[in-house]
Design an enzyme around this catalytic site. Structure first.
Site, short mmCIF file in Angstrom:
data_model
loop_
_atom_site.label_atom_id
_atom_site.label_comp_id
_atom_site.label_asym_id
_atom_site.label_seq_id
_atom_site.Cartn_x
_atom_site.Cartn_y
_atom_site.Cartn_z
N HIS A 53 -0.05 13.84 -8.21
CA HIS A 53 -0.94 12.68 -8.32
C HIS A 53 -2.35 13.12 -8.72
O HIS A 53 -3.34 12.80 -8.06
CB HIS A 53 -0.97 11.90 -7.00
CG HIS A 53 -1.50 10.49 -7.17
ND1 HIS A 53 -2.83 10.20 -7.14
CD2 HIS A 53 -0.87 9.32 -7.38
CE1 HIS A 53 -3.01 8.90 -7.30
NE2 HIS A 53 -1.82 8.33 -7.46
N ASP A 80 -1.95 8.96 -2.00
CA ASP A 80 -2.93 7.88 -1.98
C ASP A 80 -3.40 7.58 -0.55
O ASP A 80 -3.14 6.51 0.00
CB ASP A 80 -2.35 6.63 -2.63
CG ASP A 80 -2.24 6.78 -4.14
OD1 ASP A 80 -1.69 7.82 -4.56
OD2 ASP A 80 -2.69 5.89 -4.87
N HIS A 130 3.11 2.25 -2.27
CA HIS A 130 2.20 1.10 -2.28
C HIS A 130 2.31 0.39 -3.62
O HIS A 130 3.04 0.83 -4.51
CB HIS A 130 0.77 1.52 -1.95
CG HIS A 130 0.15 2.45 -2.94
ND1 HIS A 130 0.60 3.73 -3.16
CD2 HIS A 130 -0.91 2.29 -3.77
CE1 HIS A 130 -0.15 4.32 -4.07
NE2 HIS A 130 -1.06 3.45 -4.47
N ASP A 146 0.26 2.29 -10.85
CA ASP A 146 0.70 3.65 -11.21
C ASP A 146 1.85 4.14 -10.33
O ASP A 146 2.37 5.24 -10.54
CB ASP A 146 -0.47 4.64 -11.16
CG ASP A 146 -1.19 4.66 -9.83
OD1 ASP A 146 -1.16 3.65 -9.11
OD2 ASP A 146 -1.80 5.70 -9.49
N HIS A 177 0.12 -0.38 -6.08
CA HIS A 177 -0.72 -0.13 -7.25
C HIS A 177 0.17 0.18 -8.45
O HIS A 177 1.24 0.78 -8.32
CB HIS A 177 -1.68 1.02 -6.99
CG HIS A 177 -2.87 0.62 -6.17
ND1 HIS A 177 -3.68 1.52 -5.52
CD2 HIS A 177 -3.39 -0.62 -5.88
CE1 HIS A 177 -4.65 0.87 -4.89
NE2 HIS A 177 -4.48 -0.42 -5.08
#
Length: 306
Positions: free
Chosen positions: A269, A210, A61, A65, A63
């Protein structure tokens, strides 16, 4: 053998001694990079990973990070002398992001093929990996479009000498047919089916981060040899926070692994608030014993099984 390197196991923001989300799959000297958080280049340098042979970059995705390290990686790959096309796979919006990055990384010596929000499996096929890997994706539940990945590394069927002799296949063609080539010799066509036995099980690697633990994930990662799964929160008391931020706790990740017949799970993560993830490992191992706490540049070698 497939070599796995967990380049970074952090989430949200880099902290001392923990790089952001990134995983490298190395098979036959060619590489697939999954996610590219800030500092991925540095971690690759420390791990002595080559850049030039990265053929696919899979982004979960958009984002920061998980993607901020991408401009630097693309530039370094070009500086290493790559000229072959590189493919980037990602969720909806990845094309726009890559176009924006091109304002920073101009005049790359290779073309970029972008596959946005794929709905079908991708068969990896180029001059270096000969249709050996099937890349599958699944849309998961996060605060922005996000996809999980699975990689199935196929294994060639075993050479069957008796079958080759029975089919009157000339010995000079055995190795070529075993590698999947179809050959015409003296007016007769010889195929791989004339020399190969039964199919053999490959290796399945899944990467899930995530997301909340939706049921579709369990079917998606089923029978994985290795599941690399987010463990944003180690403490069971953080369940409410995990639900709010659309992440998972260690225990939730372990439940996915157990119910999906996964062989080994690596947790990654981690939230910046977790100083030492090992403190919470029992929360995962109570559910799924074969759990490993990820660390930056953790290396695992997966072997084909007879």
């Amino acid at each position: 053998m497939v070599e796995i390197t967990l380049l970074g196991c952090g989430g949200s923001m880099p902290v001392p001694n923990r790089y952001l989300s990134s995983l490298l799959i190395n098979y036959r000297g060619r590489k697939i990079l999954i996610d590219c958080g800030e500092g991925t280049q540095v971690s690759m340098k420390i791990a002595n990973c080559g850049f030039k042979t990265i053929d696919y970059i899979c982004i979960t995705h958009l984002h920061g990070d998980h993607i901020i390290g991408l401009p630097g990686i693309l530039s370094t790959i070009g500086n290493c002398g790559r000229t072959e096309m590189l493919t980037i796979i990602g969720p909806k919006g990845i094309k726009e992001v890559i176009e924006a990055f091109k304002l920073i990384v101009k005049e790359l010596p290779y073309d970029i093929n972008i596959i946005e929000n794929p709905k079908e499996d991708i068969l990896v096929s180029n001059n270096y990996i000969n249709k050996d890997i099937i890349i599958s994706t699944l849309e998961v539940e996060h605060s922005t479009p996000c996809i999980a990945y699975s990689f199935y590394i196929k294994r060639k069927a075993k050479f069957d000498m008796e079958k080759a002799i029975k089919n009157n296949v000339p010995k000079i063609l055995w190795s070529k047919l075993q590698n999947g080539r179809e050959i015409k010799l003296e007016g007769k066509i010889y195929t791989k089916d004339m020399v190969l036995g039964q199919p053999r099980k490959g290796i399945k690697i899944s990467f899930v981060t995530d997301t909340r633990p939706i049921k579709a994930i369990m079917d998606f990662v089923d029978n994985s040899d290795l599941l690399v799964c987010e463990g944003m929160y180690g403490d069971d008391c953080d369940l409410e926070r995990a639900i709010k931020n659309k992440h998972m706790t260690f225990r939730e990740s372990a439940t996915i692994a157990k119910q999906s017949n996964v062989e080994t799970m690596v947790l990654t993560h981690f939230s910046p608030i977790i100083k030492d993830p090992n403190i919470y490992i029992e929360n995962a191992m109570e559910v799924f014993e074969n759990t490993i706490i990820g660390t930056d540049r953790l290396k695992l070698n997966l072997l084909f099984k007879e």
